[in-house]
Design a protein around this motif. Structure first.
Motif, PDB file in Angstrom:
ATOM      1  N   HIS A 103     120.368 100.960 109.896  1.00 62.82           N
ATOM      2  CA  HIS A 103     121.785 100.530 109.388  1.00 62.82           C
ATOM      3  C   HIS A 103     121.548  99.389 108.263  1.00 62.82           C
ATOM      4  O   HIS A 103     122.779  98.984 107.801  1.00 62.82           O
ATOM      5  CB  HIS A 103     122.913 100.084 110.156  1.00 62.82           C
ATOM      6  CG  HIS A 103     122.498  98.864 111.308  1.00 62.82           C
ATOM      7  ND1 HIS A 103     121.417  98.894 112.232  1.00 62.82           N
ATOM      8  CD2 HIS A 103     122.888  97.552 111.188  1.00 62.82           C
ATOM      9  CE1 HIS A 103     121.121  97.700 112.534  1.00 62.82           C
ATOM     10  NE2 HIS A 103     122.005  96.816 112.176  1.00 62.82           N
ATOM     11  N   GLN A 156     128.856 105.335 110.632  1.00 66.59           N
ATOM     12  CA  GLN A 156     129.833 104.717 111.381  1.00 66.59           C
ATOM     13  C   GLN A 156     129.426 103.024 111.196  1.00 66.59           C
ATOM     14  O   GLN A 156     130.371 102.436 111.007  1.00 66.59           O
ATOM     15  CB  GLN A 156     129.617 105.135 112.870  1.00 66.59           C
ATOM     16  CG  GLN A 156     130.149 106.584 113.199  1.00 66.59           C
ATOM     17  CD  GLN A 156     131.785 106.590 112.709  1.00 66.59           C
ATOM     18  OE1 GLN A 156     132.546 105.632 112.649  1.00 66.59           O
ATOM     19  NE2 GLN A 156     132.002 107.666 112.154  1.00 66.59           N
ATOM     20  N   GLN A 161     130.754  97.910 108.860  1.00 66.50           N
ATOM     21  CA  GLN A 161     130.601  96.772 108.145  1.00 66.50           C
ATOM     22  C   GLN A 161     131.523  96.485 106.816  1.00 66.50           C
ATOM     23  O   GLN A 161     132.106  95.466 106.363  1.00 66.50           O
ATOM     24  CB  GLN A 161     129.161  96.885 107.346  1.00 66.50           C
ATOM     25  CG  GLN A 161     128.078  96.876 108.210  1.00 66.50           C
ATOM     26  CD  GLN A 161     128.060  95.448 109.060  1.00 66.50           C
ATOM     27  OE1 GLN A 161     127.625  94.410 108.389  1.00 66.50           O
ATOM     28  NE2 GLN A 161     128.226  95.558 110.118  1.00 66.50           N
ATOM     29  N   LYS A 163     134.714  97.495 107.158  1.00 67.64           N
ATOM     30  CA  LYS A 163     135.757  96.777 107.753  1.00 67.64           C
ATOM     31  C   LYS A 163     135.586  95.493 108.236  1.00 67.64           C
ATOM     32  O   LYS A 163     136.478  94.602 107.893  1.00 67.64           O
ATOM     33  CB  LYS A 163     136.035  97.558 109.212  1.00 67.64           C
ATOM     34  CG  LYS A 163     136.588  99.011 108.929  1.00 67.64           C
ATOM     35  CD  LYS A 163     137.171  99.441 110.182  1.00 67.64           C
ATOM     36  CE  LYS A 163     137.768 101.021 109.825  1.00 67.64           C
ATOM     37  NZ  LYS A 163     136.952 101.854 110.492  1.00 67.64           N
ATOM     38  N   GLU A 164     134.424  95.125 108.586  1.00 71.65           N
ATOM     39  CA  GLU A 164     134.147  93.458 108.864  1.00 71.65           C
ATOM     40  C   GLU A 164     134.256  92.889 107.566  1.00 71.65           C
ATOM     41  O   GLU A 164     134.956  91.701 107.461  1.00 71.65           O
ATOM     42  CB  GLU A 164     132.802  93.310 109.341  1.00 71.65           C
ATOM     43  CG  GLU A 164     132.612  91.870 110.060  1.00 71.65           C
ATOM     44  CD  GLU A 164     131.216  91.820 110.617  1.00 71.65           C
ATOM     45  OE1 GLU A 164     130.573  92.722 111.086  1.00 71.65           O
ATOM     46  OE2 GLU A 164     130.823  90.605 110.954  1.00 71.65           O
ATOM     47  N   PHE A 167     138.042  92.416 106.724  1.00 78.07           N
ATOM     48  CA  PHE A 167     138.800  91.436 107.745  1.00 78.07           C
ATOM     49  C   PHE A 167     138.467  90.082 107.327  1.00 78.07           C
ATOM     50  O   PHE A 167     139.200  89.132 107.372  1.00 78.07           O
ATOM     51  CB  PHE A 167     138.397  91.804 109.177  1.00 78.07           C
ATOM     52  CG  PHE A 167     139.183  90.959 110.190  1.00 78.07           C
ATOM     53  CD1 PHE A 167     138.751  89.826 110.701  1.00 78.07           C
ATOM     54  CD2 PHE A 167     140.447  91.521 110.493  1.00 78.07           C
ATOM     55  CE1 PHE A 167     139.595  89.145 111.620  1.00 78.07           C
ATOM     56  CE2 PHE A 167     141.147  90.836 111.502  1.00 78.07           C
ATOM     57  CZ  PHE A 167     140.868  89.619 111.997  1.00 78.07           C
ATOM     58  N   LEU A 168     137.027  89.765 106.993  1.00 73.54           N
ATOM     59  CA  LEU A 168     136.600  88.351 106.296  1.00 73.54           C
ATOM     60  C   LEU A 168     137.566  87.899 105.348  1.00 73.54           C
ATOM     61  O   LEU A 168     137.800  86.903 105.101  1.00 73.54           O
ATOM     62  CB  LEU A 168     135.276  88.175 106.123  1.00 73.54           C
ATOM     63  CG  LEU A 168     134.251  87.811 107.025  1.00 73.54           C
ATOM     64  CD1 LEU A 168     132.802  87.588 106.661  1.00 73.54           C
ATOM     65  CD2 LEU A 168     134.769  86.162 107.232  1.00 73.54           C
ATOM     66  N   THR A 173     142.641  94.456 108.201  1.00 68.53           N
ATOM     67  CA  THR A 173     141.947  95.471 107.522  1.00 68.53           C
ATOM     68  C   THR A 173     142.650  96.577 107.101  1.00 68.53           C
ATOM     69  O   THR A 173     142.543  97.640 107.126  1.00 68.53           O
ATOM     70  CB  THR A 173     140.966  96.178 108.651  1.00 68.53           C
ATOM     71  OG1 THR A 173     141.699  96.497 109.790  1.00 68.53           O
ATOM     72  CG2 THR A 173     139.755  95.352 109.155  1.00 68.53           C
ATOM     73  N   ARG A 255     125.693  86.860 103.912  1.00 67.85           N
ATOM     74  CA  ARG A 255     124.967  86.796 104.914  1.00 67.85           C
ATOM     75  C   ARG A 255     123.607  86.022 104.396  1.00 67.85           C
ATOM     76  O   ARG A 255     123.079  86.589 103.347  1.00 67.85           O
ATOM     77  CB  ARG A 255     124.533  87.976 105.936  1.00 67.85           C
ATOM     78  CG  ARG A 255     125.805  88.604 106.769  1.00 67.85           C
ATOM     79  CD  ARG A 255     125.056  89.549 107.780  1.00 67.85           C
ATOM     80  NE  ARG A 255     126.252  89.968 108.544  1.00 67.85           N
ATOM     81  CZ  ARG A 255     126.916  91.218 108.660  1.00 67.85           C
ATOM     82  NH1 ARG A 255     126.523  92.194 107.882  1.00 67.85           N
ATOM     83  NH2 ARG A 255     127.969  91.519 109.133  1.00 67.85           N
TER      84      ARG A 255
END
Lengths: 344, 102
Positions: A103, A156, A161, A163-164, A167-168, A173, A255
């Motif tokens: 992934h 998936q 990722q 969506k994360e 959200f951040l 979302t 990251r």
């Protein structure tokens, strides 16, 4: 020079934003894929078992599997072996025995390998070289792989990722869940087909953009007042031009990858308390003060999409222009070799 | 190079992080909801821990989300998720028997 005002869309973002998005999208890395010699079936053509791919940075290993399989079946395996191929048991390792994640975007796998090499005390200065992958055909270490090799599982994870990241940026979302299913699928299809337009047709709805007002090109002297005019007072601008703007996000999805880990993630505001834009330089000295101290030469370097980004680059801009297809800005930290430190 | 390696050592966090598990839909509520989980643990470990606490087998469907919004990557660490998404000093992990926000 008058700055054109357009409705927000991927095709009217400032030319430089689109340029960098396209450069990021078109980035590729060289891979050399070789089946573990202990696993090569009998009667395989051993002279030809290396396969070279110039793989898109934004793609994923499961998406390369069909191509690699075709090569092995056409060139390397005999009929008996070809019939026994079970892609679901395939897994990849680097030459150094490091397990490769399904992934992770391929560009991240490559840059992570680059920085791991930088930290190895006995490795010589490296030139860009194909990342050598060992392909195993059986006994996948499923506990450590964390994910099955199917493209569905990869898709998936990719959606997760996105969506994360959503959200951040916004604390919800809504932009992702507001997409129709066909549009969400279109993002993944864009990656599978490696089609910039197809991907960005949907991504432009969820990715923050830079707006003409935020362009950093110097204004001609006759319109020096342009910088002091607030966006809302500009008669030609769209209602709330920066509503989805790169500088309005709560946090840029970023990251940090250190050689041999860990992976670090934290909130990355676009502007700091004193009204100063959050630059890569400030970001690095804040999170990695021992490696990037303001009162000495840095002990490390930072790669984004394989490039040493200038330290004055703004985090908001990186989030809008050089994020991966999954929405994340991956900053890979490599160590500067002793001999190179002396010349800086 | 040694100084750089020493610097790298300091970036592995070990302190535990407070996690709150919240059941979604018909998923059973646990007797205890708050746990302290080692910061360096991957989310995958949290999922396995949850399975054990619920007494569920590996094949039983279990879906987990952060803040009812997204499913983290299995190798996202609890520390990183906490720093990015904690509310009121804890990280909310929702669990469900069906895919809700996936």
């Amino acid at each position: 020079m008058s700055t054109p005002r357009h409705a927000p869309s991927a095709f009217s973002t400032p030319a430089s934003t689109t340029l960098f998005r396209r450069l990021t999208w078109e980035g590729t890395v060289p891979l050399e894929v070789r089946v573990d010699s202990k696993e090569l079936p009998a009667n395989s053509d051993r002279g030809l078992e290396c396969y070279y791919i110039q793989a898109p940075r934004v793609s994923y290993l499961p998406l390369l599997v069909p191509e690699i399989k075709r090569f092995l079946m056409d060139v390397v395996f005999d009929e008996a072996a070809a019939r026994l191929i079970k892609e679901e048991d395939w897994w990849f390792e680097s030459e150094e025995g490091h397990l490769l994640k399904w992934h992770w975007p391929i560009g991240l796998i490559y840059d992570n390998h680059t920085i791991m090499s930088s930290a190895r005390l006995n490795s010589s200065a490296t030139e860009p070289a194909p990342l050598r992958l060992i392909l195993h055909l059986a006994s996948p270490p499923t506990e450590k792989l964390l994910l099955s090799p199917s493209t569905e599982a990869c898709k998936q994870a990719f959606m997760g990722q996105l969506k994360e990241a959503d959200f951040l940026r916004w604390g919800n979302t809504k932009r992702m869940t507001g997409l129709r299913k066909a549009e969400q699928d279109g993002l993944w299809e864009g990656i599978k087909e490696h089609n910039f337009e197809e991907y960005w047709r949907v991504a432009s709805k969820i990715t923050p953009t830079t707006t003409p007002m935020r362009s950093h090109s110097p204004p001609p002297s006759s319109s020096a007042s342009m910088h002091t005019r607030p966006p809302s007072a500009d008669p030609g601008s769209n209602p709330g031009p920066d509503r989805d703007g790169a500088y309005n996000v709560r946090s840029v999805p970023v990251r940090i990858y250190l050689p041999d880990g860990p992976v670090l993630q934290d909130l990355v505001p676009t502007m700091l308390d004193d009204g100063v834009a959050h630059t890569l330089s400030i970001f690095l000295t804040t999170h990695l003060p021992l490696l990037f101290s303001s009162d000495r030469e840095p002990l490390a370097y930072a790669l984004v999409q394989g490039v040493m980004v200038p330290p004055e680059a703004e985090m908001a801009w990186l989030g809008a222009c050089m994020a991966g297809a999954d929405g994340w800005v991956n900053v890979c930290i490599g160590l500067i070799r002793e001999e190179n430190l002396r010349f800086r | 190079m040694h100084e750089a390696h020493e610097a790298l050592e300091t970036y592995s966090k070990k302190d535990p992080v407070k996690v709150r598990f919240k059941a979604v839909g018909s998923a059973p509520i646990m007797k205890q909801n708050f746990y302290r989980i080692t910061a360096s643990n991957r989310f995958q470990a949290v999922i396995q821990f949850l399975r054990r606490e619920l007494g569920w087998k590996a094949g039983d469907p279990l879906f987990t989300y952060i803040n009812l919004a997204f499913s983290p990557a299995p190798d996202d660490t609890v520390s990183n998720l906490f720093k990015s998404f904690a509310t009121d000093g804890h990280l909310i992990v929702n669990y469900s028997t069906t895919a809700a926000w996936g």
